[in-house]
Scaffold this motif. Structure first.
Motif, mmCIF file in Angstrom:
data_model
loop_
_atom_site.group_PDB
_atom_site.id
_atom_site.type_symbol
_atom_site.label_atom_id
_atom_site.label_comp_id
_atom_site.label_asym_id
_atom_site.label_seq_id
_atom_site.Cartn_x
_atom_site.Cartn_y
_atom_site.Cartn_z
ATOM 1 N N ARG A 140 0.858 -1.209 0.132
ATOM 2 C CA ARG A 140 -0.005 -0.300 0.236
ATOM 3 C C ARG A 140 0.748 1.158 0.001
ATOM 4 N NH1 ARG A 140 -3.205 -2.800 3.864
ATOM 5 N NH2 ARG A 140 -2.211 -1.518 5.470
ATOM 6 N N SER A 141 1.916 1.183 0.722
ATOM 7 C CA SER A 141 2.933 2.421 0.926
ATOM 8 C C SER A 141 3.417 3.098 -0.620
ATOM 9 C CB SER A 141 3.780 2.346 2.090
ATOM 10 O OG SER A 141 3.196 1.796 3.326
ATOM 11 N N TYR A 142 3.850 1.835 -1.092
ATOM 12 C CA TYR A 142 4.766 1.863 -2.267
ATOM 13 C C TYR A 142 3.952 1.675 -3.576
ATOM 14 C CZ TYR A 142 8.869 1.669 0.567
ATOM 15 O OH TYR A 142 9.959 1.901 1.598
ATOM 16 N N ALA A 143 2.507 1.756 -3.484
ATOM 17 C CA ALA A 143 1.429 1.587 -4.599
ATOM 18 C C ALA A 143 2.013 2.556 -5.677
ATOM 19 C CB ALA A 143 -0.035 1.911 -4.246
ATOM 20 N N ASN A 144 2.209 3.679 -5.543
ATOM 21 C CA ASN A 144 2.458 4.721 -6.849
ATOM 22 C C ASN A 144 4.178 5.108 -6.712
ATOM 23 O OD1 ASN A 144 -0.396 4.969 -7.305
ATOM 24 N ND2 ASN A 144 -0.720 6.207 -5.377
ATOM 25 N N TRP A 145 4.770 4.299 -6.107
ATOM 26 C CA TRP A 145 6.169 4.729 -5.900
ATOM 27 C C TRP A 145 7.023 5.215 -7.184
ATOM 28 C CZ3 TRP A 145 10.697 2.142 -7.563
ATOM 29 C CH2 TRP A 145 11.828 2.234 -7.063
ATOM 30 N N ALA A 146 6.631 4.331 -8.301
ATOM 31 C CA ALA A 146 7.497 4.380 -9.586
ATOM 32 C C ALA A 146 7.261 5.616 -10.021
ATOM 33 C CB ALA A 146 6.924 3.175 -10.619
ATOM 34 N N ASP A 147 6.089 6.461 -9.890
ATOM 35 C CA ASP A 147 6.003 7.807 -10.385
ATOM 36 C C ASP A 147 5.778 8.879 -9.716
ATOM 37 O OD1 ASP A 147 5.441 6.805 -13.246
ATOM 38 O OD2 ASP A 147 3.705 5.814 -12.311
ATOM 39 N N GLU A 148 6.177 8.723 -8.193
ATOM 40 C CA GLU A 148 6.383 9.806 -7.393
ATOM 41 C C GLU A 148 7.694 10.471 -7.329
ATOM 42 O OE1 GLU A 148 4.930 7.913 -3.615
ATOM 43 O OE2 GLU A 148 2.825 8.279 -4.096
ATOM 44 N N PRO A 149 7.734 11.486 -7.056
ATOM 45 C CA PRO A 149 9.103 12.447 -6.827
ATOM 46 C C PRO A 149 9.511 11.804 -5.491
ATOM 47 C CG PRO A 149 7.362 13.961 -7.626
ATOM 48 C CD PRO A 149 6.739 12.750 -7.225
ATOM 49 N N ILE A 150 10.827 11.525 -5.531
ATOM 50 C CA ILE A 150 11.457 11.074 -4.159
ATOM 51 C C ILE A 150 12.460 11.787 -3.863
ATOM 52 C CG2 ILE A 150 12.609 9.084 -3.258
ATOM 53 C CD1 ILE A 150 11.203 7.170 -4.933
ATOM 54 N N PRO A 151 12.776 12.435 -2.578
ATOM 55 C CA PRO A 151 13.700 13.163 -2.097
ATOM 56 C C PRO A 151 15.047 12.808 -2.446
ATOM 57 C CG PRO A 151 11.883 13.309 -0.493
ATOM 58 C CD PRO A 151 11.839 12.348 -1.583
ATOM 59 N N ILE A 152 15.425 11.527 -2.055
ATOM 60 C CA ILE A 152 16.788 10.966 -2.036
ATOM 61 C C ILE A 152 17.207 10.838 -3.702
ATOM 62 C CG2 ILE A 152 16.119 8.628 -2.186
ATOM 63 C CD1 ILE A 152 18.554 8.110 -0.277
ATOM 64 N N LEU A 153 16.129 10.821 -4.543
ATOM 65 C CA LEU A 153 16.476 10.984 -6.029
ATOM 66 C C LEU A 153 16.567 12.104 -6.751
ATOM 67 C CD1 LEU A 153 14.496 7.526 -7.077
ATOM 68 C CD2 LEU A 153 16.787 7.945 -6.347
ATOM 69 N N ASP A 154 16.629 13.208 -5.653
ATOM 70 C CA ASP A 154 16.568 14.500 -6.141
ATOM 71 C C ASP A 154 15.273 14.941 -6.633
ATOM 72 O OD1 ASP A 154 19.392 14.382 -5.801
ATOM 73 O OD2 ASP A 154 19.730 13.904 -7.967
ATOM 74 N N ASN A 155 14.320 14.411 -5.930
ATOM 75 C CA ASN A 155 12.991 14.828 -6.157
ATOM 76 C C ASN A 155 12.491 14.563 -7.578
ATOM 77 O OD1 ASN A 155 11.892 15.800 -3.330
ATOM 78 N ND2 ASN A 155 13.259 17.797 -4.044
ATOM 79 N N ARG A 156 13.033 13.442 -8.257
ATOM 80 C CA ARG A 156 12.710 13.061 -9.477
ATOM 81 C C ARG A 156 12.061 11.543 -9.238
ATOM 82 N NH1 ARG A 156 17.922 13.906 -12.931
ATOM 83 N NH2 ARG A 156 18.914 13.461 -10.882
ATOM 84 N N SER A 157 11.055 11.166 -10.127
ATOM 85 C CA SER A 157 10.470 9.727 -9.780
ATOM 86 C C SER A 157 11.401 8.789 -10.388
ATOM 87 C CB SER A 157 9.244 9.797 -10.689
ATOM 88 O OG SER A 157 9.234 9.844 -12.136
ATOM 89 N N PRO A 158 11.379 7.532 -9.963
ATOM 90 C CA PRO A 158 12.277 6.329 -10.273
ATOM 91 C C PRO A 158 12.231 6.229 -11.963
ATOM 92 C CG PRO A 158 11.141 5.697 -8.298
ATOM 93 C CD PRO A 158 10.489 7.180 -8.625
ATOM 94 N N ARG A 159 10.876 6.260 -12.119
ATOM 95 C CA ARG A 159 10.473 5.829 -13.809
ATOM 96 C C ARG A 159 11.052 7.172 -14.333
ATOM 97 N NH1 ARG A 159 6.661 2.528 -15.300
ATOM 98 N NH2 ARG A 159 5.505 2.671 -13.429
ATOM 99 N N GLU A 160 11.208 8.357 -14.261
ATOM 100 C CA GLU A 160 12.096 9.493 -14.899
ATOM 101 C C GLU A 160 13.431 9.161 -14.884
ATOM 102 O OE1 GLU A 160 12.759 14.296 -14.475
ATOM 103 O OE2 GLU A 160 11.521 13.295 -12.963
ATOM 104 N N LEU A 161 13.986 8.553 -13.678
ATOM 105 C CA LEU A 161 15.430 8.503 -13.378
ATOM 106 C C LEU A 161 16.105 7.606 -14.403
ATOM 107 C CD1 LEU A 161 17.160 10.553 -12.089
ATOM 108 C CD2 LEU A 161 17.212 8.602 -10.138
ATOM 109 N N ILE A 162 15.273 6.270 -14.639
ATOM 110 C CA ILE A 162 15.863 5.285 -15.003
ATOM 111 C C ILE A 162 16.337 5.445 -16.799
ATOM 112 C CG2 ILE A 162 14.728 3.495 -13.626
ATOM 113 C CD1 ILE A 162 12.851 2.934 -15.640
ATOM 114 N N ALA A 163 16.007 6.734 -17.286
ATOM 115 C CA ALA A 163 16.141 6.902 -18.678
ATOM 116 C C ALA A 163 17.593 6.860 -18.754
ATOM 117 C CB ALA A 163 15.622 8.397 -19.030
ATOM 118 N N THR A 164 18.443 6.938 -18.041
ATOM 119 C CA THR A 164 20.020 7.028 -18.185
ATOM 120 C C THR A 164 20.774 6.037 -17.422
ATOM 121 O OG1 THR A 164 20.256 8.572 -16.121
ATOM 122 C CG2 THR A 164 19.764 9.639 -18.434
#
Length: 418
Positions: free
Chosen positions: A351-375
Motif C-alpha cells: 500500500r505504501s509503495y503503490a505509486n512509488w514508481a511515479d512519485e518524486p522521491i527526495p533521495i532521488l533529487d525529487n525525481r520519480s524512479p521512472r523518470e530517472l531510469i532513462a540514463t
C-alpha cells in the motif's frame, strides 16, 4: 681446518667471479615491496622520520585549522575510537592534495615524496601516489555492495557519468547500498580501487552535505577558477564528514501542513482541582469547554529536538548510521506469529509503495524512479535505492524473527532487472 677465501680469490660458489664481487661483497639491501597497499604507509613513515616536525605541524593544521567544526569543541572530548578514522582521512588528504612547509618554502606533499630524495618506492607505488594526487575526492551514491569483492558507485553531482565498478574487499564488508559516500576511485592496473580514506554519511547528514554541494555548484562555482573547483568540492565533503563525526546531527524541521508553522514537541502539565467534577464532565461529553475549573494548567514543556540530541551527543560521538536502524526497541510482536506478521507487513509495504514508481522521491533529487531510469546512472541509482530497501527490510525482519517482505513487485513495476 677451513681456509679463508681472499677477496681477490675466485668465489667458492663457482661463478668464476672474484669473491669480493660475488658472495664476499657487502650484503645487498632487500628490495622493498612494490605493493600499492604499502605506498601510503611507507610515505607517512618517511615523512615522520625525515621531516617529523613539519609533518606533524601539517597534520595538526589540517585537523584543527581546516577541518575542525567548532572551536569550542575540545579535542579531549572526542571519543578515542574516532581519532583513527580522523587521522586516516587527514593523512591521505595531506598526501593527495596537501602542502608541507620545508624550511621557508611550501611544497606539495606528493612532489616531496616523489622527488629524488623521497622514500624508496617501487614503480607501481610511485604511479599510485601520482594518480592519488590526480583523483579528486567526490560524492557518490553507493548502489551495490558485493561483500569481500567490490562496490558500484554513481557520481552524486554529475548524472552524465556512468556507474563505476570498484574493487574493494575491506569496506565492502561493512558498507550498505543506499549510502552517500565521499571517496577517491583510482585506476590500478586494469580496474578501479578506492584510495583508502572513506567519508560515509548517515541518512541525517546525507541531505545536508548534498545541499551544501548543490549550493556551491549552483551559486558559487562560477566565481571559482575551474582548476580550484575539485578542491572546493573535496573540502566541503571533508568538512561535512568532520561535522558528522564530532557534532550532534542536524534535525530536519517539520512544518504543519495547514499553517506552515514549525512543529515543536510540547507537553502540558495539569493539576486536577476537583476530581468528581472532572469525572462528571468527561462522562457527559467528549470535549472540555472553555472556563473549565476542574483542571488547572501548571506548566508547559517545549522540547527542542536539537537540544535533546546535543545532550545525547555528550554521552559519545554520533557515528554514521548503517541503514537507518532505530535506537528504540522494536514493538512487542510476541502475540503475532511470524508468518502472519510477514503477511501484514507485506500488505503495508504494497500500500505504501503503490505509486512509488511515479512519485518524486527526495533521495532521488525529487525525481520519480521512472523518470530517472532513462540514463545508465539514473537506472543504477534506482537499483541502489531498491537494494537499500531490501537490506533494511532484511535487518528488520531478522530482529522481529520473521521472513523479510519481498520488494520484487517494485522491480517488476519498473521493468528492470537486478
Amino acid at each position: 681446518m677451513s681456509i679463508k677465501t681472499g677477496r681477490n680469490d675466485p668465489c667458492p660458489c663457482g661463478s668464476g667471479r672474484k669473491y669480493k664481487h660475488c658472495h664476499g661483497g657487502a650484503p645487498i639491501a632487500a628490495v622493498p615491496s612494490d605493493d600499492i597497499a604499502e605506498a601510503l604507509q611507507r610515505s607517512l613513515e618517511w615523512l615522520d622520520k625525515m621531516h617529523s616536525r613539519e609533518f606533524r605541524n601539517a597534520v595538526r593544521e589540517l585537523t584543527f585549522d581546516l577541518f575542525w567544526p567548532d572551536d569550542d569543541l575540545p579535542p579531549e572530548d572526542v571519543d578515542e575510537n574516532t581519532w583513527p578514522m580522523i587521522f586516516m582521512n587527514v593523512n591521505e588528504w595531506l598526501i593527495a592534495q596537501g602542502d608541507i612547509r620545508i624550511g621557508a618554502r611550501w611544497q606539495p606533499t606528493v612532489e616531496l615524496l616523489l622527488g629524488t630524495r623521497g622514500p624508496r618506492l617501487g614503480p607501481r607505488q610511485r604511479e599510485f601516489l601520482g594518480r592519488l594526487a590526480e583523483a579528486p575526492l567526490r560524492l557518490y551514491h553507493l548502489t551495490d555492495v558485493r561483500p569481500g569483492e567490490g562496490l558500484t558507485l554513481v557520481d552524486a553531482l554529475d548524472d552524465a557519468k556512468g556507474p563505476l565498478e570498484v574493487r574493494e574487499r575491506s569496506a565492502s564488508r561493512t558498507l550498505e547500498p543506499g549510502q552517500l559516500l565521499g571517496a577517491r576511485p583510482i585506476e590500478v592496473d586494469d580496474h578501479l580501487e578506492l584510495s583508502g580514506a572513506l567519508y560515509p554519511f548517515s541518512p541525517l547528514h546525507a541531505s545536508s552535505v548534498r545541499a551544501s554541494l548543490d549550493e556551491f555548484i549552483n551559486e558559487h562555482q562560477a566565481d571559482v577558477h575551474p582548476e580550484d573547483r575539485p578542491y572546493e568540492i573535496a573540502l566541503l565533503i571533508a568538512r561535512a564528514w568532520f561535522e558528522q563525526m564530532l557534532l550532534p546531527p542536524p534535525i530536519p524541521e517539520i512544518f504543519d501542513a495547514s499553517t506552515g508553522e514549525p512543529l515543536v514537541p510540547t507537553t502540558d502539565h495539569y493539576r486536577i482541582e476537583d476530581r468528581e467534577a472532572l469525572e462528571a464532565r468527561l462522562a457527559a461529553c467528549t470535549e472540555l469547554e472553555a472556563g473549565e475549573t476542574a483542571v488547572r494548567h501548571l506548566t508547559r514543556e517545549i522540547e527542542d529536538p536539537r537540544g535533546m540530541l546535543a545532550a545525547r551527543h555528550h554521552d559519545g560521538p554520533i557515528k554514521p548510521v548503517r541503514g537507518g536502524k532505530a535506537d528504540s526497541a522494536p514493538a512487542d510482536l510476541s502475540q503475532i506469529d511470524p508468518e502472519t506478521m510477514t503477511d501484514l507487513m507485506s500488505q503495508v509495504v504494497r500500500r505504501s509503495y503503490a505509486n512509488w514508481a511515479d512519485e518524486p522521491i527526495p533521495i532521488l533529487d525529487n525525481r520519480s524512479p521512472r523518470e530517472l531510469i532513462a540514463t545508465p546512472a539514473g537506472l543504477e541509482r534506482v537499483k541502489g535505492l531498491l537494494r537499500g530497501y531490501e537490506a533494511n527490510e532484511a535487518r528488520l525482519a531478522a530482529e522481529q524473527g520473521r521472513a523479510p517482505v519481498s520488494f520484487q513487485f517494485l522491480w517488476d513495476a519498473m521493468g528492470i532487472r537486478r
